[in-house]
Enzyme design. Structure first.
Site, mmCIF file in Angstrom:
data_model
loop_
_atom_site.group_PDB
_atom_site.id
_atom_site.type_symbol
_atom_site.label_atom_id
_atom_site.label_comp_id
_atom_site.label_asym_id
_atom_site.label_seq_id
_atom_site.Cartn_x
_atom_site.Cartn_y
_atom_site.Cartn_z
ATOM 1 N N ASN A 1 0.806 -1.241 0.000
ATOM 2 C CA ASN A 1 0.000 0.000 0.000
ATOM 3 C C ASN A 1 0.836 1.287 0.000
ATOM 4 O OD1 ASN A 1 0.694 -0.694 2.651
ATOM 5 N ND2 ASN A 1 -1.045 0.413 3.497
ATOM 6 N N GLY B 1 2.332 -5.954 7.296
ATOM 7 C CA GLY B 1 1.254 -6.529 6.488
ATOM 8 C C GLY B 1 0.064 -6.883 7.361
ATOM 9 N N SER B 2 -0.731 -7.833 6.892
ATOM 10 C CA SER B 2 -1.984 -8.138 7.589
ATOM 11 C C SER B 2 -1.734 -8.920 8.884
ATOM 12 C CB SER B 2 -2.885 -8.958 6.665
ATOM 13 O OG SER B 2 -2.224 -10.155 6.323
ATOM 14 N N GLU C 1 4.334 -5.157 12.117
ATOM 15 C CA GLU C 1 3.564 -3.928 11.879
ATOM 16 C C GLU C 1 2.298 -4.361 11.157
ATOM 17 O OE1 GLU C 1 4.359 -0.820 12.805
ATOM 18 O OE2 GLU C 1 6.290 -1.355 13.677
ATOM 19 N N CYS D 1 -2.902 1.795 6.297
ATOM 20 C CA CYS D 1 -3.106 0.989 7.518
ATOM 21 C C CYS D 1 -3.673 1.817 8.657
ATOM 22 C CB CYS D 1 -1.792 0.341 7.943
ATOM 23 S SG CYS D 1 -0.456 1.526 8.132
ATOM 24 N N GLU E 1 -10.954 -5.437 9.092
ATOM 25 C CA GLU E 1 -10.358 -4.181 8.628
ATOM 26 C C GLU E 1 -10.862 -3.921 7.205
ATOM 27 O OE1 GLU E 1 -6.120 -4.460 8.169
ATOM 28 O OE2 GLU E 1 -5.880 -2.322 7.847
#
Ligand code: NAD
Length: 463
Positions: free
Chosen positions: A120, A193-194, A215, A249, A339
């Protein structure tokens, strides 16, 4: 670029380890020299970086510059300026029990850091941790996201130009390659990431007890009590939410507004969306696109059976997904349980602080937390009552831009934080050193111990 299999990954790792053991990257002046060189090459390649970000995400040039490139320059400047100070041994007060002694902390690089990055913000989410890791004296094996291939390509070009191959190696590949990388033993893993993939990374790291930073994502609330100026509130929410087409995010995931102010806030949000992107965001040069069809379809499914009060226009072919407002989705819908990570903004309302509490307890540990209010007590309560990565009062996202603040999540939204000094410390093991002298010894410390210790105990407790 390397074509990968597990044998080649092993070779890369072994080469990094011997480069690290050679101490070629440990000298502070060598690190500074290479970071300065990196800055020079980034300046030369700036237009190509903006172009790559446009090709991957249709990011408007100003957005790419302000939210990706500029932050990297700021981080570089700070690390270059501060490496000497941050890496110097830190004297700390000694313990009277060891008197006389000199006590200090040595910052030691871990070794080889594996970095796995998302799509992203595919430039700065690679470069900022990489700069911190290099500043601390590590080597880096980096896997950028396969979903932002143009940015990955320019990253490889830049990094190969600046760093010897066994200092920084960039590996292109998807989840399969990431899994191969995770099978190896690294000295540190930095993953962005996720949350779901974060758990896979944490399990792989546990095999070797590798220190790891995660993160991750989460649902960042935007609480509006109606006591702050509504127009400006709406403008700052729209900016944070629809930047990068909602694929941020720390974007406001949903709005939680005091019921009586909801109609006015919705009107203000719509006015601002139109002011930013016109009546049809598809024609706007200031509005990005969804990364790929899979993510588009996930967002499309999120909108099923929802009450859309603005937007909802989309095109799978061009990956356009317009700014969309949804009124009061069910607490059991995916818009609330997962999310969103796209340009859909659910508007929830509350009447009492207990209503807020019910929602925030259910959707706990957000990565970011935003409160719009001029009510000091309310702000204070919100900021202290809930656990979240980082927050902003009366704006959204901007905490990310200050390298003097730690950036990271808590619980489901991550482990560890970085940026500026926090990056340097994250990528350094802190060695505790006590240097004793021989001129004085407390004889009682050695056996045979004194028969009566009553007096000694009270003296030692008072020291
Ligand atoms: P992702 O987790 O799908 O992918 C991130 C990286 O992990 C990619 O390099 C990918 O190749 C790799 N990967 C994917 N599946 C894997 C697997 N099974 N095993 C090992 N590696 C795997 O995330 P994404 O879609 O790139 O990014 C979106 C998510 O990242 C969102 O949840 C967002 O909130 C989060 N995010 C967090 C931050 C932050 O700073 N906290 C920043 C950006 C994005």
């Amino acid at each position: 670029m390397k074509k990968l299999d597990s044998a080649l990954i092993k070779t890369i790792k072994v080469n990094h380890q011997s480069f690290f053991r050679s101490h070629k990257d440990k000298g502070v002046s060598v690190r500074i020299k290479h970071l300065k060189e990196l800055k020079k090459v980034l300046n030369e390649k700036e237009d190509e970086i903006l172009k790559a970000l446009y090709l991957d995400l249709k990011k408007p040039a100003f957005e790419s510059f302000s939210s990706e490139v500029l932050m990297v320059f700021k981080e570089l400047d700070l690390q270059i300026k501060k490496i000497k100070e941050w890496s110097a041994p830190k004297r700390v007060a000694g313990s009277i029990l060891n008197f006389p002694s000199q006590d200090f902390i040595l910052s030691e690089p871990y070794g080889t850091v594996l970095m796995i990055s998302p799509w992203n913000y595919p430039f700065q989410l690679v470069m900022i941790p990489l700069i911190g890791s290099i500043a601390a004296g590590n080597t880096v094996v980096l896997k950028p996201s396969e979903s932002a291939p143009h940015t990955a390509k320019i990253l490889i070009e830049i990094l190969e130009k600046v760093f010897p191959q066994d200092w920084v190696t960039t590996i292109e590949g998807d989840a399969v390659i990431a899994q191969l990388l995770l099978k190896e033993q690294w000295d540190y893993i930095f993953y962005t990431g996720s949350t779901d993939v974060g758990k896979i990374v944490a399990k792989a790291a546990a095999e070797y007890l590798t220190p790891t930073t995660l993160e991750l994502g989460g649902k960042s609330p935007c609480i509006v009590d109606g006591t702050a100026p509504l127009k400006k509130t709406a403008r700052r929410i729209v900016w944070g939410k629809f930047l990068n087409c909602g694929q941020t995010c720390i974007a406001p995931d949903y709005v939680l507004v005091k019921k009586e102010h909801k109609p006015m806030l919705i009107d203000a949000l719509i006015i601002e969306i139109k002011r930013f992107y016109g009546d049809n965001a598809q024609d706007s040069k200031n509005y990005g696109r969804i990364i790929h069809k899979k993510h588009f379809k996930k967002l499309e499914a999120d909108l099923k059976n929802q009450k859309i009060i603005y937007g909802g226009e989309k095109s799978l072919e061009s990956l356009f997904f317009g700014p969309t407002l949804v009124d009061e989705p069910s607490m059991k819908s995916s818009l609330i349980l997962e999310e969103i990570f796209g340009p859909i903004l659910p508007i929830l309302s509350y009447e009492t602080e207990n209503d807020i509490d019910v929602i925030l307890t259910k959707l706990k540990n957000p990565l970011a937390f935003y409160v719009f209010s001029s009510h000091k007590k309310f702000i204070n309560q919100m900021m202290t009552r809930y656990s979240f990565g980082g927050g902003v009062v009366n704006d959204s996202i901007v905490h990310f831009t200050n390298p003097n603040l730690p950036f990271g999540g808590v619980g489901n939204s991550g482990i560890g934080s970085y940026h500026g000094k926090y990056s340097f410390d994250l990528f350094s093991h802190k060695k505790a050193i006590v240097k004793r002298s021989f001129w004085f010894d407390l004889p009682q410390r050695y056996a045979p111990y004194p028969k009566s210790i009553k007096n000694l105990k009270s003296i030692l407790k008072k020291l």
